[in-house]
Every structure is written in C-alpha cells, then in structure tokens.
Design a protein around this motif. Structure first.
Motif, PDB file in Angstrom:
ATOM      1  N   MET A  19       0.821  -1.223   0.000  1.00 31.03           N
ATOM      2  CA  MET A  19       0.000   0.000   0.000  1.00 31.03           C
ATOM      3  C   MET A  19       0.857   1.277   0.000  1.00 31.03           C
ATOM      4  N   LYS A  20       1.865   1.285   0.881  1.00 27.36           N
ATOM      5  CA  LYS A  20       2.669   2.519   1.029  1.00 27.36           C
ATOM      6  C   LYS A  20       3.398   2.815  -0.280  1.00 27.36           C
ATOM      7  N   GLU A  21       4.140   1.815  -0.814  1.00 23.22           N
ATOM      8  CA  GLU A  21       4.986   2.063  -1.997  1.00 23.22           C
ATOM      9  C   GLU A  21       4.140   2.272  -3.256  1.00 23.22           C
ATOM     10  N   GLN A  22       3.033   1.498  -3.384  1.00 24.56           N
ATOM     11  CA  GLN A  22       2.236   1.563  -4.624  1.00 24.56           C
ATOM     12  C   GLN A  22       1.282   2.757  -4.680  1.00 24.56           C
ATOM     13  N   PHE A  23       0.705   3.103  -3.495  1.00 23.55           N
ATOM     14  CA  PHE A  23      -0.362   4.124  -3.532  1.00 23.55           C
ATOM     15  C   PHE A  23      -0.045   5.354  -2.686  1.00 23.55           C
ATOM     16  N   GLY A  24       1.177   5.376  -2.120  1.00 23.83           N
ATOM     17  CA  GLY A  24       1.564   6.542  -1.330  1.00 23.83           C
ATOM     18  C   GLY A  24       0.720   6.732  -0.090  1.00 23.83           C
ATOM     19  N   VAL A  25       0.182   5.629   0.422  1.00 27.32           N
ATOM     20  CA  VAL A  25      -0.642   5.696   1.636  1.00 27.32           C
ATOM     21  C   VAL A  25       0.271   5.723   2.862  1.00 27.32           C
ATOM     22  N   LYS A  26      -0.040   6.586   3.835  1.00 31.52           N
ATOM     23  CA  LYS A  26       0.727   6.542   5.092  1.00 31.52           C
ATOM     24  C   LYS A  26      -0.024   5.629   6.054  1.00 31.52           C
ATOM     25  N   LEU A  31      -2.186  -5.273   8.650  1.00 29.75           N
ATOM     26  CA  LEU A  31      -2.306  -3.801   8.666  1.00 29.75           C
ATOM     27  C   LEU A  31      -1.498  -3.228   9.837  1.00 29.75           C
ATOM     28  N   GLU A  32      -1.579  -3.897  10.981  1.00 35.16           N
ATOM     29  CA  GLU A  32      -0.796  -3.454  12.157  1.00 35.16           C
ATOM     30  C   GLU A  32       0.699  -3.548  11.856  1.00 35.16           C
ATOM     31  N   ASP A  33       1.117  -4.710  11.361  1.00 35.21           N
ATOM     32  CA  ASP A  33       2.552  -4.946  11.137  1.00 35.21           C
ATOM     33  C   ASP A  33       3.134  -4.027  10.066  1.00 35.21           C
ATOM     34  N   CYS A  34       2.315  -3.630   9.099  1.00 37.60           N
ATOM     35  CA  CYS A  34       2.785  -2.751   8.015  1.00 37.60           C
ATOM     36  C   CYS A  34       2.699  -1.270   8.417  1.00 37.60           C
ATOM     37  N   GLY A  35       2.278  -1.018   9.638  1.00 35.19           N
ATOM     38  CA  GLY A  35       2.198   0.378  10.112  1.00 35.19           C
ATOM     39  C   GLY A  35       1.155   1.196   9.380  1.00 35.19           C
TER      40      GLY A  35
END
Ligand SMILES: Oc1cc(-c2ccc(F)cc2)cc2nccnc12
Ligand SMILES: [Mg+2]
Length: 214
Positions: A126-133, A154-158
């Motif tokens: 999610m973070k790298e592909q969609f720029g989601v924080k 979701l927890e582990d990926c922050g």
C-alpha cells in the motif's frame, strides 16, 4: 450465454439509477436485491450504520476489503470530503469489472481506486504503490477467514494509527469468531457491536466497530 447475478445487478443500476447520482445507485441496488435477487451487499439497514460511522470519522483515507459490485464503495465514497480517497481490494476479477461500471455510473471514479488481487499480497504494498501513510477507516467485508490475518498485517505494516477505525461486516452471519475474539480482547482495540440484520433478511447480523489505540 447466461448472465451472472453481478451483471444483472449492474443492468438494474443502468436502468433505474440516474448517472452521477450515488444515492440513486444505492437505492436501485437495494430495490433489485429486495424485489429480484438477494446479493451480498452490506444493504440498507447495515448501510445506515456504515453511513453514520463514515460521517462521524470523516476519513481522508479509506481501505475497503471486498468490493463485490461496489455498493458499499459508492455508499462510503458519496459521504467523503472532496480530497478523500478510498482504495478497495477485490480478489474476483469478474466482481471488480462490474464494480468499476457501478462506480462509473455513480460518477465517483475520481474518489475510488479498485485494486484486483489478494488482500494479503496488496496490503504490504500500500505505502509504496499508492503513497498511503495510514488509513483513517478500514471496512472489512471480504472472506471471513481473512479478517484477522489482514488486520494483523495492517498493524505490522504500520498502516493503522492511534484512532484508526476498523468496521467489520458479517461478524455474526456468516460470522468471524477469531476476529471478534481478537478485537474484543486485545488491549490495542476498543470494540463496539452494532446489532442489525443480514442484508435484505430477518436473520441476525451486525457490524463491529473497533478503534485502534496504537
Ligand atoms: O455480507 C455478506 C453475506 C454473505 C452471506 C452469504 C450467504 C449466506 F447465507 C449468508 C451470508 C457472504 C459475504 N461474503 C463476503 C462479504 N460479505 C458477505
Ligand atoms: Mg458483507
């Protein structure tokens, strides 16, 4: 060749709803499911609870797990502030194809990104592909045995922050016992059950709202 139920649902939208009017799309699907064929949309009764949670949270970033035909995607997106976005993950390509057309009919393409594939593979990207924080709101409405592993992911990926809201459909029917046990007993969540009914039926079902405490 025989049409599928999602195709018939889409045709009901195109026949009965006004282009660019999300609420008329929601109404057309609910009428189709009440009068013609049951389908696994969150529906109007649980949909009102969903609406109230979305309006209360006023999320800027939303993740939906399980798009199906896009009913709840449209319902959520129609309540979002202007710059807010919803990413919705759908494993089944045929469902995703229909959902894109339902979303287009509602005129909500700019607020919604439909992503095809397994949630377990997409969440870590999610973070790298969609720029989601982080996500302000997550609506869990996919395969029941994925609710708990995807929540832990979701927890582990922050991807959750203090105050992120998880809203889960079908916690009674079909039921997600391991997920319920986790969010109700973990010190990292404050959970609340909203009793309702399985869409378009008298069977009990409900939504579980859980606040991530960080
Ligand atoms: O809202 C739902 C209802 C049902 C469902 C199917 C058959 C029944 F008999 C009862 C309930 C399945 C679902 N799968 C994924 C996401 N949402 C679902
Ligand atoms: Mg559901």
């Amino acid at each position: 060749t025989q049409s599928t139920r999602p195709q018939r649902l889409l045709h009901a939208v195109q026949k009965n709803a006004t282009r660019g009017d999300p609420r008329s799309v929601v109404k057309a699907i609910d009428n189709f499911c009440r009068q013609k064929e049951w389908a696994m949309n969150v529906g109007d009764e649980k949909g009102c609870i969903l609406d109230s949670v979305v309006s209360e949270v006023n999320p800027v970033t939303v993740l939906e797990l399980g798009t199906y035909c896009g009913y709840s995607t449209v319902r959520i997106a129609s309540l979002l502030p202007p710059r807010a976005k919803i990413i919705t993950l759908e494993f089944n390509p045929d469902y995703a194809k229909i959902a894109r057309q339902v979303i287009a009919w509602a005129g909500l393409e700019d607020k919604i990104q439909v992503v095809e594939g397994p949630s377990g593979e997409w969440i870590p990207k999610m973070k790298e592909q969609f720029g989601v924080k982080t996500f302000d709101l997550v609506f869990l409405d996919h395969w029941k045995d994925r609710y708990l592993p995807d929540t832990k992911l979701l927890e582990d990926c922050g991807l959750l922050r203090k105050g992120s809201i998880l809203l889960a459909d079908n916690v009674i029917c079909p039921g997600t016992p391991d997920y319920l046990e986790y969010v109700r007993n973990s010190p990292r969540y404050k959970s609340q059950y909203f009793k309702s009914h399985l869409e378009y039926t008298k069977a009990e079902d409900g939504l579980e709202k859980s606040v991530f405490l960080g």
